[in-house]
Design a protein around this motif. Structure first.
Motif, PDB file in Angstrom:
ATOM      1  N   GLY A   1       0.844  -1.191   0.000  1.00  0.00           N
ATOM      2  CA  GLY A   1       0.000   0.000   0.000  1.00  0.00           C
ATOM      3  C   GLY A   1       0.877   1.237   0.000  1.00  0.00           C
ATOM      4  N   HIS A   2       0.609   2.156   0.925  1.00  0.00           N
ATOM      5  CA  HIS A   2       1.336   3.435   0.872  1.00  0.00           C
ATOM      6  C   HIS A   2       1.792   4.034   2.180  1.00  0.00           C
ATOM      7  CE1 HIS A   2       0.228   3.137  -3.252  1.00  0.00           C
ATOM      8  NE2 HIS A   2       1.101   4.087  -3.492  1.00  0.00           N
ATOM      9  N   GLU A   3       1.126   3.746   3.264  1.00  0.00           N
ATOM     10  CA  GLU A   3       1.431   4.527   4.477  1.00  0.00           C
ATOM     11  C   GLU A   3       2.497   3.836   5.341  1.00  0.00           C
ATOM     12  OE1 GLU A   3      -2.812   6.848   4.811  1.00  0.00           O
ATOM     13  OE2 GLU A   3      -2.363   5.332   6.306  1.00  0.00           O
TER      14      GLU A   3
ATOM     15  N   CYS B   1       5.003  -2.039  -3.546  1.00  0.00           N
ATOM     16  CA  CYS B   1       4.555  -0.675  -3.860  1.00  0.00           C
ATOM     17  C   CYS B   1       5.166   0.355  -2.913  1.00  0.00           C
ATOM     18  CB  CYS B   1       3.024  -0.599  -3.873  1.00  0.00           C
ATOM     19  SG  CYS B   1       2.299  -1.255  -5.389  1.00  0.00           S
ATOM     20  N   CYS B   2       4.403   1.367  -2.560  1.00  0.00           N
ATOM     21  CA  CYS B   2       5.025   2.493  -1.849  1.00  0.00           C
ATOM     22  C   CYS B   2       5.128   2.283  -0.341  1.00  0.00           C
ATOM     23  CB  CYS B   2       4.325   3.791  -2.185  1.00  0.00           C
ATOM     24  SG  CYS B   2       4.828   4.377  -3.813  1.00  0.00           S
ATOM     25  N   THR B   3       4.298   1.431   0.257  1.00  0.00           N
ATOM     26  CA  THR B   3       4.587   1.068   1.654  1.00  0.00           C
ATOM     27  C   THR B   3       5.993   0.496   1.694  1.00  0.00           C
ATOM     28  OG1 THR B   3       2.277   0.602   2.156  1.00  0.00           O
ATOM     29  CG2 THR B   3       3.896  -0.386   3.611  1.00  0.00           C
TER      30      THR B   3
ATOM     31  N   GLN C   1      -4.465   2.341  -1.153  1.00  0.00           N
ATOM     32  CA  GLN C   1      -4.060   2.678  -2.522  1.00  0.00           C
ATOM     33  C   GLN C   1      -3.254   1.578  -3.249  1.00  0.00           C
ATOM     34  OE1 GLN C   1      -1.948   6.450  -2.234  1.00  0.00           O
ATOM     35  NE2 GLN C   1      -3.450   7.197  -0.770  1.00  0.00           N
ATOM     36  N   CYS C   2      -3.657   1.379  -4.504  1.00  0.00           N
ATOM     37  CA  CYS C   2      -2.957   0.472  -5.440  1.00  0.00           C
ATOM     38  C   CYS C   2      -3.040  -0.992  -5.023  1.00  0.00           C
ATOM     39  CB  CYS C   2      -1.513   0.912  -5.660  1.00  0.00           C
ATOM     40  SG  CYS C   2      -1.415   2.589  -6.288  1.00  0.00           S
ATOM     41  N   ILE C   3      -4.034  -1.326  -4.220  1.00  0.00           N
ATOM     42  CA  ILE C   3      -4.210  -2.706  -3.761  1.00  0.00           C
ATOM     43  C   ILE C   3      -5.275  -3.345  -4.649  1.00  0.00           C
ATOM     44  CG2 ILE C   3      -4.920  -4.131  -1.808  1.00  0.00           C
ATOM     45  CD1 ILE C   3      -4.185  -1.367  -0.185  1.00  0.00           C
TER      46      ILE C   3
ATOM     47  N   VAL D   1       9.173   8.617 -12.762  1.00  0.00           N
ATOM     48  CA  VAL D   1       8.341   8.252 -11.612  1.00  0.00           C
ATOM     49  C   VAL D   1       7.125   7.450 -12.078  1.00  0.00           C
ATOM     50  CG1 VAL D   1       9.071  10.396 -10.482  1.00  0.00           C
ATOM     51  CG2 VAL D   1       6.865  10.325 -11.633  1.00  0.00           C
ATOM     52  N   GLY D   2       6.311   7.078 -11.116  1.00  0.00           N
ATOM     53  CA  GLY D   2       5.014   6.506 -11.440  1.00  0.00           C
ATOM     54  C   GLY D   2       4.991   4.994 -11.520  1.00  0.00           C
ATOM     55  N   CYS D   3       3.902   4.526 -12.119  1.00  0.00           N
ATOM     56  CA  CYS D   3       3.374   3.180 -11.913  1.00  0.00           C
ATOM     57  C   CYS D   3       3.949   2.131 -12.865  1.00  0.00           C
ATOM     58  CB  CYS D   3       1.876   3.236 -12.154  1.00  0.00           C
ATOM     59  SG  CYS D   3       1.061   4.722 -11.529  1.00  0.00           S
ATOM     60  N   ASN D   4       3.401   0.921 -12.707  1.00  0.00           N
ATOM     61  CA  ASN D   4       3.326  -0.121 -13.743  1.00  0.00           C
ATOM     62  C   ASN D   4       1.905  -0.059 -14.292  1.00  0.00           C
ATOM     63  OD1 ASN D   4       5.001  -2.691 -11.817  1.00  0.00           O
ATOM     64  ND2 ASN D   4       5.841  -1.410 -13.419  1.00  0.00           N
TER      65      ASN D   4
ATOM     66  N   GLY E   1       8.600   5.828  -6.324  1.00  0.00           N
ATOM     67  CA  GLY E   1       7.479   4.923  -6.576  1.00  0.00           C
ATOM     68  C   GLY E   1       7.878   3.642  -7.282  1.00  0.00           C
ATOM     69  N   CYS E   2       6.962   3.156  -8.132  1.00  0.00           N
ATOM     70  CA  CYS E   2       7.195   1.893  -8.827  1.00  0.00           C
ATOM     71  C   CYS E   2       8.314   2.011  -9.850  1.00  0.00           C
ATOM     72  CB  CYS E   2       5.906   1.436  -9.499  1.00  0.00           C
ATOM     73  SG  CYS E   2       4.706   0.885  -8.282  1.00  0.00           S
ATOM     74  N   ALA E   3       8.539   3.224 -10.373  1.00  0.00           N
ATOM     75  CA  ALA E   3       9.637   3.430 -11.321  1.00  0.00           C
ATOM     76  C   ALA E   3      10.968   3.081 -10.658  1.00  0.00           C
ATOM     77  CB  ALA E   3       9.652   4.888 -11.776  1.00  0.00           C
TER      78      ALA E   3
ATOM     79  N   SER F   1       8.900   7.304  -2.012  1.00  0.00           N
ATOM     80  CA  SER F   1       7.594   6.849  -2.479  1.00  0.00           C
ATOM     81  C   SER F   1       6.968   7.940  -3.346  1.00  0.00           C
ATOM     82  CB  SER F   1       6.702   6.570  -1.267  1.00  0.00           C
ATOM     83  OG  SER F   1       6.506   7.793  -0.577  1.00  0.00           O
ATOM     84  N   CYS F   2       5.720   7.722  -3.776  1.00  0.00           N
ATOM     85  CA  CYS F   2       5.113   8.717  -4.678  1.00  0.00           C
ATOM     86  C   CYS F   2       4.814  10.040  -3.985  1.00  0.00           C
ATOM     87  CB  CYS F   2       3.864   8.150  -5.325  1.00  0.00           C
ATOM     88  SG  CYS F   2       4.285   6.942  -6.575  1.00  0.00           S
ATOM     89  N   VAL F   3       4.443  10.030  -2.704  1.00  0.00           N
ATOM     90  CA  VAL F   3       4.263  11.341  -2.047  1.00  0.00           C
ATOM     91  C   VAL F   3       5.593  12.083  -2.006  1.00  0.00           C
ATOM     92  CG1 VAL F   3       2.245  10.794  -0.606  1.00  0.00           C
ATOM     93  CG2 VAL F   3       4.517  10.472   0.321  1.00  0.00           C
TER      94      VAL F   3
ATOM     95  N   GLU G   1      -4.881   7.741 -10.778  1.00  0.00           N
ATOM     96  CA  GLU G   1      -5.321   9.139 -10.714  1.00  0.00           C
ATOM     97  C   GLU G   1      -4.307   9.995  -9.960  1.00  0.00           C
ATOM     98  OE1 GLU G   1     -10.166   8.765 -10.595  1.00  0.00           O
ATOM     99  OE2 GLU G   1      -9.063   7.932  -8.913  1.00  0.00           O
ATOM    100  N   LYS G   2      -3.591   9.356  -9.028  1.00  0.00           N
ATOM    101  CA  LYS G   2      -2.560  10.111  -8.308  1.00  0.00           C
ATOM    102  C   LYS G   2      -1.501  10.622  -9.272  1.00  0.00           C
ATOM    103  CE  LYS G   2      -1.808   6.676  -5.563  1.00  0.00           C
ATOM    104  NZ  LYS G   2      -0.933   5.872  -4.688  1.00  0.00           N
ATOM    105  N   ALA G   3      -1.219   9.829 -10.301  1.00  0.00           N
ATOM    106  CA  ALA G   3      -0.220  10.254 -11.289  1.00  0.00           C
ATOM    107  C   ALA G   3      -0.662  11.539 -11.979  1.00  0.00           C
ATOM    108  CB  ALA G   3       0.021   9.138 -12.306  1.00  0.00           C
TER     109      ALA G   3
HETATM  110  O1  BF8 Z   1       1.947   5.749  -5.266  1.00  0.00           O
HETATM  111  S1  BF8 Z   1       3.687   4.424  -8.623  1.00  0.00           S
HETATM  112  S2  BF8 Z   1       1.267   2.009  -8.956  1.00  0.00           S
HETATM  113  S3  BF8 Z   1       2.364   2.199  -5.849  1.00  0.00           S
HETATM  114  S4  BF8 Z   1       0.345   5.121  -7.820  1.00  0.00           S
HETATM  115 FE1  BF8 Z   1       0.648   2.920  -7.149  1.00  0.00          FE
HETATM  116 FE2  BF8 Z   1       1.592   4.107  -9.223  1.00  0.00          FE
HETATM  117 FE3  BF8 Z   1       3.041   2.410  -7.918  1.00  0.00          FE
HETATM  118 FE4  BF8 Z   1       2.921   4.216  -5.124  1.00  0.00          FE
HETATM  119 NI1  BF8 Z   1       2.436   5.796  -7.089  1.00  0.00          NI
END
Ligand code: BF8
Length: 666
Positions: free
Chosen positions: A261-263, A297-299, A335-337, A444-447, A475-477, A517-519, A556-558
């Motif tokens: 998750g994230h926190e 992920c970001c946790t 988030q992202c679960i 930055v950002g996701c898969n 983040g995931c990058a 992490s993404c934050v 959407e966070k992206a």
């Molecule tokens: O906050 S990079 S898939 S885990 S949203 Fe989610 Fe995207 Fe990964 Fe981290 Ni960011």
């Protein structure tokens, strides 16, 4: 998008491919196959029009030029509203994470949060100063309490400017004020967007997008920045450590617990509980060799950058980790679960445990997190996992794991460049000014399950390194690069151009820096601000030869991050898919329109080679505007570790001659 891709087309990561093969053998479906079984709606995804679902006369699908919705809404208005709503949801998610940390900081200051403490008093003092909280003669608890209360008040701030705004470059603040986008509290701005995009409200696309910019700034220079600052105060400001990443971090003979998750709040307590000798002993009493904690992920990023806890991977690794059959419990927060987790887990003995008051998933256990008993709860969760070890069946853990060095907070980047007593961005600015470093890219950002996992991230990172571009990741990058070993000096320097290599060797850093992490993208805003303030690269973020990328984005966070970076003056490029593929008007508003107003822009570009070309072109354009020498690939690189390595390869007599100038007999 191709149906029935090969596993090599689904992921570029060998460990993921091994688990995809196992999934097929066991008849388990994952996001990779679901993306093939369920084609994205071409209208909703923007390829063949757009779709408005903001009232129940619709949904209105607009597929032709000139077509409008039942209320008369145009393609542009609908797209601007959709972008704005995504930004509001993303900002809400990131910033609400920040709010929870403010509550934890308050409870810690009041002595009501079991197991928590203020670990970084220097950061507390620094952040207190930013927030106008007096520190002299006060206890850390007193200062933290006032800071937490001020932080919480910021969320509902109705008027005026939020506190972080005045820490942006002065020129930037003026631009924001001139265009009326300085944010009030994040709650106020998110509500504002939801209101103005309700049926029958704001219908001017440019105006809607300005509202979205303001909301994104409430996140980037508000809720998310607070989340980073308050996390550092509670859990420590990250500095480099050595850890490992990928599914190979799971252990065959130990109880494996994954946090996802994230926190960082509960996961930090789980770190403490896992390290408790009594828990390790309990695991041994149940036939395991110990307890092994890893993240997803970001946790994962939160506890990786601070505590060096290994990572089992990024977003698309979440189901694959369960398919090893070696995970006793996956504890998730927000988030992202994927909702698919309990279904995949049901094929094994794995327990999925939700913990946030905001998140329940059918089929998962729920242990609701309460920071007043955080450590006890963490122990309870670890015990649940240990007790589940006996139920483990056959396992298959891929061999792949890579070392990485994460933890490049803005404080550490500042320190490493200048040294403890002269922390400074001067050397970085100088390296860019001379052209040793061509520019900076934030990847930055996701898969995204609709593209090959990690492939675009890793392609772009390699290409930027070859072009002497320093890469910062979150983040995931960051986890994608980590799997390839790019977060270690040697593996990444293999690709680095001569100038970049020289700088990294001199400073002793890898050319790809994991900032969190993404934050923590807000750390990148802080770095860019300090680079602008250092001098020599203009006086604003928009002057710096830098680009932000989210090549495999999906959340959407992206969108919120992309918008606050563009509004802060950066050129931001999103890959994989374009929700604006059918809408030149809104794409132009977010590129040419925003560039004119904010000096930054946000563009969707699905071709990764074009992303590379456009990013380098932008970096060179910014260099030229600053009157810096044009980047030349062969100009630098005459110094560096390679010279020493060559020296040591010489026969001893030649080496002595090279070292001492005159022939010497050994
Ligand atoms: O906050 S990079 S898939 S885990 S949203 Fe989610 Fe995207 Fe990964 Fe981290 Ni960011």
């Amino acid at each position: 998008m191709a149906k029935g891709r090969t596993n090599q087309e689904r992921s570029s990561d060998a460990a993921s491919i091994a688990m995809l093969e196992r999934a097929e053998a066991l008849g388990i479906t994952t996001a990779f196959q679901r993306a093939e079984l369920l084609a994205a709606c071409p209208i909703g995804a923007g390829q063949s029009g757009t779709c408005c679902k903001n009232c129940y006369m619709g949904p209105c699908r607009i597929t032709k030029d000139g077509q409008v919705g039942v209320c008369g809404a145009t393609m542009e208005t609908i797209n601007a509203r959709n972008m704005a709503r995504a930004c509001a949801a993303g900002s809400a998610a990131h910033s609400d994470h920040g709010r929870d940390l403010a509550f934890t900081l308050l409870a810690t200051a009041e002595g009501k949060a079991q197991g928590y403490e203020i670990r970084d008093v220097a950061k507390l003092w620094n952040v207190a100063k930013k927030w106008g909280v007096a520190t002299e003669g006060r206890s850390k608890q007193d200062v933290a309490k006032e800071l937490a209360l001020k932080g919480l008040a910021m969320f509902g701030q109705q008027t005026g400017e939020t506190v972080y705004i005045k820490h942006a470059p002065e020129k930037r603040q003026k631009i924001w004020r001139q265009h009326g986008v300085v944010p009030r509290g994040v709650d106020r701005e998110v509500v504002d967007i939801l209101h103005r995009t309700h049926m029958g409200d704001d219908q001017d696309p440019e105006h809607i997008l300005l509202g979205a910019i303001r909301t994104s700034l409430a996140d980037g220079w508000g809720g998310s920045m607070l989340a980073t600052d308050f996390s550092d105060i509670l859990f420590g400001t990250p500095s480099p450590n050595v850890s490992q990443v990928n599914l190979g971090v799971l252990k065959k003979d130990e109880v494996n617990i994954l946090v996802h998750g994230h926190e960082p709040t509960l996961s930090e307590m789980i770190v403490a509980a896992c390290q408790d000798p009594a828990m390790q002993e309990y695991a041994r009493s149940k036939g395991a060799k110990g307890v092994n904690l890893a993240g997803i992920c970001c946790t994962s990023n939160e506890i990786l950058i601070r505590q060096g806890i290994p990572s089992a991977g990024n977003f698309l690794n979440q189901e694959l980790a369960l398919i090893t059959g070696a995970v006793e419990a996956m504890v998730v927060d927000v988030q992202c679960i994927m909702q698919a987790l309990p279904e995949v887990a049901s094929r094994f003995h794995t327990k999925i445990v939700t913990t946030s008051p905001k998140v329940k998933i059918t089929g998962a256990m729920h242990v609701e997190f309460d920071e007043r008993k955080g450590l006890d709860q963490a122990r309870e969760l670890v015990k649940i996992a240990i007790d589940n070890f006996a139920n483990r069946g056959e396992t298959m853990i891929p061999d792949q794991q890579s070392d990485l060095v994460p933890g490049f907070s803005h404080e550490y980047i500042n320190y490493m460049l200048g040294g403890t007593f002269r922390a400074s961005f001067r050397p970085l600015n100088d390296a860019i000014m001379t052209g040793r470093i061509r520019g900076v890219v934030a990847d930055v950002g996701c898969n995204n399950a609709r593209t090959t996992q990690d492939a675009s991230h890793n392609f772009l990172v390699r290409e930027f390194l070859k072009n002497d571009v320093l890469v910062v990741e979150t983040g995931c990058a960051a986890l994608a690069s980590a799997k390839m070993g790019y977060l270690l000096g040697d593996a990444a320097l293999e690709y680095a151009g001569p100038g970049l290599r020289e700088v990294c060797e001199a400073v002793g850093i890898p050319p790809v820096l994991h900032a969190g992490s993404c934050v923590d993208n807000t750390r990148i805003l802080t770095v860019l601000t300090q680079m602008a303030q250092e001098g020599g690269l203009g006086d604003d973020i928009s002057d710096i030869p830098a680009v932000g990328l989210a090549p495999e984005w999906m959340s959407e966070k992206a969108i919120a991050i992309g918008m606050y970076c563009a509004a802060s003056g950066a050129y931001v490029i999103f890959g994989t898919t374009s929700p604006l593929a059918s809408d030149d008007v809104v794409q132009k508003l977010m590129t040419e329109g925003w560039e004119e107003k904010f000096g930054g822009k946000m563009e969707f570009e699905v071709d990764e080679k074009e992303i590379l070309r456009k990013a380098l072109e932008h970096i060179d354009k910014k260099r030229a505007a600053l009157k810096l020498p044009a980047w030349e690939p062969t100009r630098h690189g005459k110094s560096g570790d390679w010279r020493m390595e060559e020296l040591f390869k010489l026969p001893v007599e030649e080496r002595l001659e090279a070292l001492y100038g005159t022939p010497v007999t050994a």
